[in-house]
Write an enzyme that holds these catalytic residues in place. Structure first.
Site, PDB file in Angstrom:
ATOM      1  N   TYR A  57      10.253  13.203  44.151  1.00 59.67           N
ATOM      2  CA  TYR A  57       8.858  13.095  43.745  1.00 59.67           C
ATOM      3  C   TYR A  57       8.429  11.634  43.621  1.00 59.67           C
ATOM      4  CZ  TYR A  57       8.653  18.113  42.574  1.00 59.67           C
ATOM      5  OH  TYR A  57       8.669  19.486  42.623  1.00 59.67           O
ATOM      6  N   LEU A 286      -4.743  18.419  31.609  1.00 59.46           N
ATOM      7  CA  LEU A 286      -3.655  19.060  30.867  1.00 59.46           C
ATOM      8  C   LEU A 286      -4.200  19.896  29.719  1.00 59.46           C
ATOM      9  CD1 LEU A 286      -0.491  19.256  30.337  1.00 59.46           C
ATOM     10  CD2 LEU A 286      -0.980  17.670  28.483  1.00 59.46           C
TER      11      LEU A 286
END
Length: 337
Positions: A57, A286
């Site tokens: 990643y 989030l």
């Protein structure tokens, strides 16, 4: 936030996993270290304890960020990482599920994460060129070394996972405790075989892309209309996916939630084994995603959502269900498993 056991282990994991694929700015469109800190802090304050990353990643920046952000509180988190994806495209042995790549990938991840163990180590995807026996033995060795506590597998056929866990059971090796796969209203493929298989083995299912790569987030269906970039992207979305997105928007408006919250809540309707992986590039994203924990979808809302995307489990499930009474008699549908 509530907690469940990871597969058939005793490890407590939160209802929602935090995906760290957006952590880092290599390659663009990622989150800065400061924003990632705010994201991790808010997730922890909400009771979340699982952070999912991978050696690949952001060119390694995701793991590097996590190593900095967790610091002294590292042991309060269930840190999961993955291997398989190449570390060096010019080296044929820098990728795959064989023992050499496992060892070098794990050492790389531990160094970046600034830790001496990973709680959950995933096979990132099936490598058809490496015998599953080799992979399971190598994974069991790193569990025995203490550098990995539990193992899981992502993006693999159900028969591969079933064979791997059966081999592990017979040979006394560490079995896969968890499965990772895409799951959303516009991608329900795992309901055919992967989800039933995982449930039969008592595995946790980590659902990636639960918002269908953003299609179900509301950006294409908000009342004010999509922005220029979203409008361009929407032209590449198939009509059926857009219809699902509109159904999600409709249910969200009726229930007083956001489309993202409704779409995330749906992923948990069919099985307690499923844990959505929520990803975010900003703190606001989030917080919105965390709001899915408050959503209780009524049956009529679930029907609206699922009717928008014609999904068929196909053969053999539909065939077996349709012929159950012919095979097992008139009481076939009256037996509780």
């Amino acid at each position: 936030m509530r907690y469940r056991l990871l597969g058939s282990t005793g490890l407590r994991v939160s209802e929602l996993f935090l995906g760290a694929m957006t952590f880092g700015e290599r390659g663009g469109a990622g989150a800065s270290l400061g924003e990632c800190r705010r994201i991790v802090d808010a997730y922890a304050d909400a009771g979340g304890n699982v952070v999912d990353t991978a050696v690949s990643y952001r060119g390694g920046e995701s793991e590097e960020f996590l190593g900095q952000l967790l610091g002294e509180r590292r042991d309060r988190f269930v840190v999961s990482s993955k291997y398989t994806v190449t570390r060096d495209p010019s080296d044929p042995n820098a990728a795959g599920n064989h023992r050499k790549n496992l060892r070098l990938s794990l050492e790389t991840s531990l160094r970046r994460l600034r830790t001496d163990y990973v709680d959950l180590y995933w096979v990132h995807m099936w490598d058809r060129h490496t015998p599953i026996e080799e992979t399971m033995r190598a994974l069991d060795d790193v569990v025995g070394s203490g550098k990995v506590l539990y193992v899981g597998i992502s993006d693999a056929p159900s028969w591969v996972v079933a064979r791997a866990n059966t081999l592990a059971e017979w040979r006394g090796l560490s079995a896969f405790a968890a499965l990772q796969a895409p799951y959303s209203l516009i991608n329900r493929d795992i309901e055919r075989e992967l989800l039933p298989m995982a449930e039969s083995f008592g595995m946790t299912v980590a659902a990636w892309s639960p918002l269908g790569s953003g299609v179900l987030s509301g950006k294409y269906t908000r009342p004010e209309g999509p922005g220029d970039q979203a409008r361009l992207a929407s032209s590449a979305i198939c009509p059926q996916e857009l219809a699902v997105a509109r159904a999600v928007q409709r249910v969200a408006d009726e229930l007083g939630y956001t489309p993202a919250q409704v779409a995330l809540a749906w992923t948990r309707v069919h099985s307690p084994a499923v844990h959505p992986i929520i990803g975010a590039r900003t703190l606001d994203q989030l917080r919105e995603n965390l709001g899915c924990l408050d959503v209780d979808l009524p049956a009529d809302a679930v029907k609206i959502l699922e009717d928008a995307m014609a999904f068929h489990v196909g053969f053999p499930v539909e065939f077996l269900t349709a012929n159950a009474q012919h095979v097992f008699g008139e009481h076939a549908n009256r037996v509780d498993a």
